[in-house]
Scaffold this motif. Structure first.
Motif, PDB file in Angstrom:
ATOM      1  N   LYS A  70       0.806  -1.217   0.000  1.00  0.00           N
ATOM      2  CA  LYS A  70       0.000   0.000   0.000  1.00  0.00           C
ATOM      3  C   LYS A  70       0.847   1.280   0.000  1.00  0.00           C
ATOM      4  CE  LYS A  70      -4.293  -1.775   1.970  1.00  0.00           C
ATOM      5  NZ  LYS A  70      -5.276  -1.676   3.089  1.00  0.00           N
ATOM      6  N   PRO A  71       1.915   1.361   0.787  1.00  0.00           N
ATOM      7  CA  PRO A  71       2.690   2.606   0.780  1.00  0.00           C
ATOM      8  C   PRO A  71       3.390   2.874  -0.551  1.00  0.00           C
ATOM      9  CG  PRO A  71       3.112   1.369   2.786  1.00  0.00           C
ATOM     10  CD  PRO A  71       2.366   0.460   1.867  1.00  0.00           C
ATOM     11  N   PHE A  72       3.498   1.858  -1.387  1.00  0.00           N
ATOM     12  CA  PHE A  72       4.207   1.996  -2.668  1.00  0.00           C
ATOM     13  C   PHE A  72       3.233   2.057  -3.848  1.00  0.00           C
ATOM     14  CE2 PHE A  72       7.563   1.007  -5.785  1.00  0.00           C
ATOM     15  CZ  PHE A  72       8.662   1.630  -5.195  1.00  0.00           C
ATOM     16  N   ALA A  73       1.931   2.044  -3.562  1.00  0.00           N
ATOM     17  CA  ALA A  73       0.924   1.854  -4.605  1.00  0.00           C
ATOM     18  C   ALA A  73       0.978   2.923  -5.685  1.00  0.00           C
ATOM     19  CB  ALA A  73      -0.472   1.801  -3.997  1.00  0.00           C
ATOM     20  N   ASP A  74       1.332   4.162  -5.311  1.00  0.00           N
ATOM     21  CA  ASP A  74       1.338   5.239  -6.307  1.00  0.00           C
ATOM     22  C   ASP A  74       2.568   5.191  -7.209  1.00  0.00           C
ATOM     23  OD1 ASP A  74       3.160   5.931  -4.348  1.00  0.00           O
ATOM     24  OD2 ASP A  74       2.625   8.052  -4.320  1.00  0.00           O
ATOM     25  N   ARG A  75       3.460   4.223  -6.964  1.00  0.00           N
ATOM     26  CA  ARG A  75       4.670   4.095  -7.779  1.00  0.00           C
ATOM     27  C   ARG A  75       4.697   2.797  -8.578  1.00  0.00           C
ATOM     28  NH1 ARG A  75       9.783   5.153  -4.073  1.00  0.00           N
ATOM     29  NH2 ARG A  75      10.747   4.925  -6.138  1.00  0.00           N
ATOM     30  N   MET A  76       3.551   2.145  -8.686  1.00  0.00           N
ATOM     31  CA  MET A  76       3.506   0.863  -9.393  1.00  0.00           C
ATOM     32  C   MET A  76       2.153   0.695 -10.087  1.00  0.00           C
ATOM     33  SD  MET A  76       3.169  -1.568  -6.011  1.00  0.00           S
ATOM     34  CE  MET A  76       3.069  -3.120  -6.883  1.00  0.00           C
ATOM     35  N   PHE A  77       2.116  -0.181 -11.105  1.00  0.00           N
ATOM     36  CA  PHE A  77       0.839  -0.568 -11.713  1.00  0.00           C
ATOM     37  C   PHE A  77       0.105  -1.509 -10.771  1.00  0.00           C
ATOM     38  CE2 PHE A  77       3.216   0.145 -15.786  1.00  0.00           C
ATOM     39  CZ  PHE A  77       2.407   1.176 -16.268  1.00  0.00           C
ATOM     40  N   ASP A  78      -1.223  -1.418 -10.762  1.00  0.00           N
ATOM     41  CA  ASP A  78      -1.981  -2.482 -10.126  1.00  0.00           C
ATOM     42  C   ASP A  78      -2.204  -3.593 -11.151  1.00  0.00           C
ATOM     43  OD1 ASP A  78      -4.036  -1.625 -11.798  1.00  0.00           O
ATOM     44  OD2 ASP A  78      -5.299  -0.856 -10.184  1.00  0.00           O
ATOM     45  N   PHE A  79      -2.962  -4.615 -10.773  1.00  0.00           N
ATOM     46  CA  PHE A  79      -3.142  -5.783 -11.640  1.00  0.00           C
ATOM     47  C   PHE A  79      -3.716  -5.395 -12.997  1.00  0.00           C
ATOM     48  CE2 PHE A  79      -5.736  -9.441 -13.064  1.00  0.00           C
ATOM     49  CZ  PHE A  79      -4.751 -10.406 -13.121  1.00  0.00           C
ATOM     50  N   GLY A  80      -4.770  -4.600 -12.966  1.00  0.00           N
ATOM     51  CA  GLY A  80      -5.396  -4.186 -14.213  1.00  0.00           C
ATOM     52  C   GLY A  80      -4.518  -3.273 -15.032  1.00  0.00           C
ATOM     53  N   GLY A  81      -3.774  -2.411 -14.348  1.00  0.00           N
ATOM     54  CA  GLY A  81      -2.912  -1.479 -15.065  1.00  0.00           C
ATOM     55  C   GLY A  81      -1.837  -2.185 -15.876  1.00  0.00           C
TER      56      GLY A  81
END
Length: 288
Positions: free
Chosen positions: A255-266
């Motif tokens: 969660k703390p890194f979420a804005d620096r990575m794609f999620d599954f759909g991305g």
């Protein structure tokens, strides 16, 4: 368009470093016209080791095959020293050409080689390199496949010797010249003034390396035809991966890194998962 044909255009070719199908597809999506399959990048990513001649021809050919399956862009592949003598260089040509390479870059270091921006390199005699270039030319099946002759002589024998070696490699039948690791702008300018009107020139931009970093537009104005950024993607991803793993170890969550990575759909969107599934459905009879 073949790389040979593209080089007839005066605009410089910017070839970013790639090391697998994912990075090749991302580079293609960014709009690049050609790619550079870096031996250093393969050593860094597949082996987790430095660029000191540890990668094999078969590892590079396997990687080239996967990239050619993912993108139609022309790929310049790092052939190191040809992995041995002239006969080895011929085998490397045949292997890489079958794998889909558009150009092979071979250097005049002894084997095993090391990164052109590391110290304590050693060279084979110019006559041996001339023979290896001729051997590769004899082995290629398509005239569209380019031979890029690289000399590492600046750091070993001096700038004048590097120019002399480049002259010999030009006469031996190289299609592109690559004088590795110029130490200042004056050397870049001198290389271009001497050779640019006679054959395409390649420049190598290595972050933190021996050559001052300069942009593609500037290199084009000097007379260079190709600029490669071979290991930049690995340095960028390694920094991000290091931060990611440290964050996960510290927090026990992404969660703390979420804005620096794609999620599954991305990520599935980037690699075209939906398009691939639809394509498969057309062949297996489930397309509605």
């Amino acid at each position: 368009m073949s790389l040979r044909t593209r080089l007839q255009n005066k605009d410089i070719v910017v070839a970013p470093g790639v090391y697998d199908g994912l990075t090749a597809s991302l580079a293609e999506a960014a709009g690049f016209e050609a790619l550079y399959l870096s031996g250093a990048a393969v050593a860094y990513t597949r082996l987790g080791r430095p660029d000191i001649g540890l990668t094999t021809a078969s590892e590079m050919a396997d990687t080239m095959t996967l990239i050619a399956d993912r993108t139609p862009l022309p790929v310049i592949i790092d052939a190191d020293t040809g992995f041995g003598n002239a006969l080895n260089a011929q085998r490397t040509m045949r292997l890489y050409e079958r794998a889909g390479a558009s150009a092979l870059q071979m250097e005049d270091q002894t084997y095993p080689k090391r990164c052109g921006h590391l110290a304590d390199k050693s060279l084979i005699p110019p006559s041996e390199m001339v023979g290896k270039i001729a051997a590769m030319a004899d082995a290629r099946t398509s005239d569209e496949t380019l031979i890029i002759a690289r000399t590492d002589a600046i750091a070993v024998e001096g700038f004048a010797a590097a120019e002399d070696r480049a002259e010999a490699y030009l006469e031996a039948g190289a299609d592109v010249l690559f004088i590795e690791a110029p130490q200042n702008r004056d050397q870049l300018e001198t290389i271009a003034q001497r050779f640019a009107t006679r054959m395409p020139l390649l420049a190598n931009m290595v972050e933190g390396g021996a050559t001052p970093i300069t942009g593609a537009d500037d290199l084009e104005s000097l007379g260079f035809s190709i600029v490669i950024f071979p290991g930049g993607i690995v340095r960028a991803l390694a920094r991000t991966a290091q931060d990611y793993y440290q964050s996960l170890a510290r927090h026990g969550s992404n969660k703390p890194f979420a804005d620096r990575m794609f999620d599954f759909g991305g990520l599935n969107g980037v690699i075209g998962t939906d398009e691939m599934l639809k394509k498969g459905a057309r062949y297996d009879g489930t397309d509605s």
